[in-house]
Design an enzyme around this catalytic site. Structure first.
Site, PDB file in Angstrom:
ATOM      1  N   ASP A 234      -2.305  44.925  27.795  1.00 11.40           N
ATOM      2  CA  ASP A 234      -3.500  45.456  28.443  1.00 11.40           C
ATOM      3  C   ASP A 234      -3.226  46.846  29.006  1.00 11.40           C
ATOM      4  O   ASP A 234      -4.057  47.760  28.871  1.00 11.40           O
ATOM      5  CB  ASP A 234      -3.946  44.515  29.558  1.00 11.40           C
ATOM      6  CG  ASP A 234      -5.195  45.008  30.256  1.00 11.40           C
ATOM      7  OD1 ASP A 234      -6.237  45.160  29.585  1.00 11.40           O
ATOM      8  OD2 ASP A 234      -5.137  45.263  31.477  1.00 11.40           O
TER       9      ASP A 234
ATOM     10  N   ARG B   1     -20.630  53.041  21.530  1.00 13.05           N
ATOM     11  CA  ARG B   1     -19.918  52.961  22.796  1.00 13.05           C
ATOM     12  C   ARG B   1     -18.676  52.072  22.708  1.00 13.05           C
ATOM     13  O   ARG B   1     -17.938  51.932  23.684  1.00 13.05           O
ATOM     14  CB  ARG B   1     -20.844  52.423  23.894  1.00 13.05           C
ATOM     15  CG  ARG B   1     -22.015  53.344  24.230  1.00 13.05           C
ATOM     16  CD  ARG B   1     -23.003  52.698  25.184  1.00 13.05           C
ATOM     17  NE  ARG B   1     -22.333  52.178  26.359  1.00 13.05           N
ATOM     18  CZ  ARG B   1     -22.439  50.915  26.789  1.00 13.05           C
ATOM     19  NH1 ARG B   1     -23.168  50.042  26.111  1.00 13.05           N
ATOM     20  NH2 ARG B   1     -21.829  50.529  27.872  1.00 13.05           N
ATOM     21  N   LYS B   2     -18.421  51.481  21.548  1.00 12.88           N
ATOM     22  CA  LYS B   2     -17.296  50.563  21.390  1.00 12.88           C
ATOM     23  C   LYS B   2     -16.049  51.288  20.876  1.00 12.88           C
ATOM     24  O   LYS B   2     -16.141  52.124  19.972  1.00 12.88           O
ATOM     25  CB  LYS B   2     -17.648  49.432  20.431  1.00 12.88           C
ATOM     26  CG  LYS B   2     -18.779  48.538  20.914  1.00 12.88           C
ATOM     27  CD  LYS B   2     -19.073  47.448  19.887  1.00 12.88           C
ATOM     28  CE  LYS B   2     -20.209  46.544  20.340  1.00 12.88           C
ATOM     29  NZ  LYS B   2     -20.487  45.494  19.323  1.00 12.88           N
TER      30      LYS B   2
END
Length: 249
Positions: A172, A217-218
């Site tokens: 992450d 937007r991804k």
């Protein structure tokens, strides 16, 4: 000290008083927009204090393998002279602090009144080598991010191996750093992880992040954790980030 603090709060007031670019927003959206602006002002523009500890620099706990890889990538971060012009190399090292607000110029005073005990999760252990030892290098041109990660003894899950949650934390950290290089304000929408082979405690691995594609937007990013020579695949992951609507679109 008083002058520094005064400049900071004057900056906050000036941002909060800015017109909303002739766009009428709902009051709650207006407050949110201004809050984001203030937070970004407090964390990004200030010069870092020379006293701040950069945890991405080598320390006594780093093993030979981690040092060797650090030197390999760091050597590609330097600038070289070609004729009379400077040429940037492919990679840039990402500095790492236990709290951006505290180590920004003037931020040490604000940190005493704004969540003074808060620390970045991966940088909250004082003992070198005990937990997360890592350094990130990014290449905007190649749209890649590489992390050299050495797992400390406090990250144990199964006996002698790194906890899966610690591996997920590093994935992450790497992918969100990579996505942040590509755009300013993003949010994690999905993180999918497949564990292939356990990572021994104390070992050094490479975490390689690559941009798959962008769709509106991804932002889609793939990531893999391998041995330093690339012969062993420990973990695979895909991450989906969404660009905040506050940036438009």
């Amino acid at each position: 000290m008083a002058r520094t603090l005064c400049r900071i709060f004057k900056g906050c007031q000036s941002i909060c008083s800015l017109p909303l670019m002739k766009t009428r927003l709902h009051p709650s959206a207006s407050v949110l927009l201004r809050t984001v602006c203030v937070r970004r002002m407090l964390t990004l523009p200030f010069r870092f204090s020379p006293k701040a500890q950069d945890f991405s620099l080598p320390n006594s706990s780093w093993g030979a393998e981690m040092r060797q890889l650090y030197e390999h990538y760091n050597s590609q971060c330097e600038e070289e002279m070609k004729g009379e012009e400077k040429q940037d190399w492919a990679w840039k090292r990402v500095p790492s602090y236990n709290r951006t607000l505290k180590h920004a110029t003037g931020g040490v005073y604000l940190s005493k009144i704004y969540q003074s005990k808060a620390r970045f999760f991966t940088r909250n252990i004082k003992e070198p080598g005990a937990a997360f030892e890592y350094v990130l290098f990014v290449s905007k041109d190649e749209q890649k991010c590489v992390c050299i990660f050495q797992a400390g003894h406090l990250l144990e899950g199964p006996q002698g191996y790194v906890h899966g949650g610690a591996i997920a934390t590093m994935i992450d950290t790497v992918t969100v750093t990579h996505a942040s290089v590509l755009t300013l304000l993003i949010m994690t929408a999905n993180l999918n992880i497949n564990y292939r082979r356990p990572i021994p405690l104390g070992s050094t691995v490479l975490i390689d992040s690559s941009l798959n594609k962008t769709e509106g937007r991804k932002v889609l990013i793939s990531c893999k954790v391998t041995s330093t020579d690339g012969s062993k695949l420990h973990t695979e992951a895909t991450a989906l980030f969404v660009v905040s609507r506050l940036l438009g679109g």
